[in-house]
Motif scaffolding. Structure first.
Motif, short mmCIF file in Angstrom:
data_model
loop_
_atom_site.label_atom_id
_atom_site.label_comp_id
_atom_site.label_asym_id
_atom_site.label_seq_id
_atom_site.Cartn_x
_atom_site.Cartn_y
_atom_site.Cartn_z
N ARG A 1 -31.39 48.55 -46.18
CA ARG A 1 -30.45 49.51 -46.14
C ARG A 1 -29.92 49.51 -44.49
NH1 ARG A 1 -29.84 55.38 -48.70
NH2 ARG A 1 -27.56 55.32 -48.57
N LEU A 2 -28.67 49.38 -44.12
CA LEU A 2 -28.10 49.42 -42.92
C LEU A 2 -28.54 50.75 -42.12
CD1 LEU A 2 -24.80 47.81 -43.17
CD2 LEU A 2 -27.02 46.59 -42.47
N SER A 3 -28.52 51.81 -42.78
CA SER A 3 -28.84 53.11 -42.08
C SER A 3 -30.30 53.28 -41.81
CB SER A 3 -28.28 54.26 -42.96
OG SER A 3 -28.85 54.44 -44.11
N ARG B 1 -32.30 44.13 -39.48
CA ARG B 1 -31.19 44.44 -38.97
C ARG B 1 -30.69 44.73 -37.64
NH1 ARG B 1 -33.15 49.27 -38.56
NH2 ARG B 1 -31.81 51.08 -39.32
N ASP B 2 -29.91 44.51 -36.87
CA ASP B 2 -29.36 44.78 -35.52
C ASP B 2 -27.82 45.35 -36.06
OD1 ASP B 2 -28.25 45.19 -32.97
OD2 ASP B 2 -29.47 43.31 -32.48
N ASN B 3 -27.71 46.95 -35.92
CA ASN B 3 -26.49 47.37 -36.47
C ASN B 3 -25.53 47.16 -35.05
OD1 ASN B 3 -27.39 48.10 -38.86
ND2 ASN B 3 -28.01 49.97 -38.24
N ASN C 1 -24.12 43.99 -35.82
CA ASN C 1 -23.48 43.79 -37.31
C ASN C 1 -24.17 42.56 -37.86
OD1 ASN C 1 -21.91 45.94 -37.40
ND2 ASN C 1 -20.11 44.82 -36.08
N LEU D 1 -22.51 52.05 -42.80
CA LEU D 1 -24.26 52.18 -42.82
C LEU D 1 -24.80 52.55 -43.96
CD1 LEU D 1 -24.85 53.36 -39.22
CD2 LEU D 1 -24.94 51.15 -39.94
N SER E 1 -19.76 42.25 -41.16
CA SER E 1 -18.55 42.98 -40.46
C SER E 1 -17.81 43.89 -41.33
CB SER E 1 -17.64 42.24 -39.84
OG SER E 1 -16.92 41.22 -40.65
N GLY F 1 -33.12 51.04 -42.35
CA GLY F 1 -33.91 50.11 -42.35
C GLY F 1 -34.53 49.78 -43.34
N VAL G 1 -27.66 40.91 -39.87
CA VAL G 1 -28.99 41.25 -40.58
C VAL G 1 -29.64 39.81 -40.59
CG1 VAL G 1 -29.95 41.44 -42.94
CG2 VAL G 1 -28.19 42.97 -42.26
#
Length: 126
Positions: free
Chosen positions: A51-53, A71-73, A76, A29, A25, A55, A78
């Motif tokens: 990488r969150l942005s 990840r599922d942004n 929030n 991104l 949390s 993938g 991973v």
């Protein structure tokens, strides 16, 4: 508030599967979320990162083809899907967050990651 909380660890037989979750949390991104592990008497080892942005994923050779990071942004979160588990995968697994691509050319250097969770135990044993 920046926070990382791991869950999903447990006891599994060799050849089995587990899915770890990292509730991440407050991170922008452009951050990377990594998974690390540490077995008793051994150094901490980088396992994978995403990488969150974008993938974009990276894996250590020891887990390539067996572990998958995602990840599922919207949530929030991973995930680390671990298949074909071996006794040598036994360790405390940590998720971590950082915003650097690599340190000294190593994307799984622990120095890349500034924030760390408390860890979850994974035991692979019959």
């Amino acid at each position: 508030q920046l926070q990382l909380v791991e869950s999903g660890g447990g006891l599994v037989q060799p050849g089995g599967s587990l899915r770890l979750s990292c509730a991440a949390s407050g991170f922008p991104l452009n951050y990377y979320i990594g998974w690390f592990r540490q077995a008793p008497g051994r150094e901490r080892e980088g396992v994978s990162r995403i990488r969150l942005s974008s993938g974009f994923q990276y894996y250590a050779d020891s887990v390539k083809g067996r572990f998958t990071i995602s990840r599922d942004n919207a949530k929030n979160t991973v995930y680390l899907q671990m298949n074909s588990l071996k006794p040598e995968d036994t360790a405390v697994y940590y998720c971590a967050a950082g915003n650097s691509a690599a340190v000294a050319g190593d994307p799984l250097s622990s120095r890349v990651f500034r924030y760390w969770g408390q860890g979850t135990q994974v035991t692979v044993s019959s």
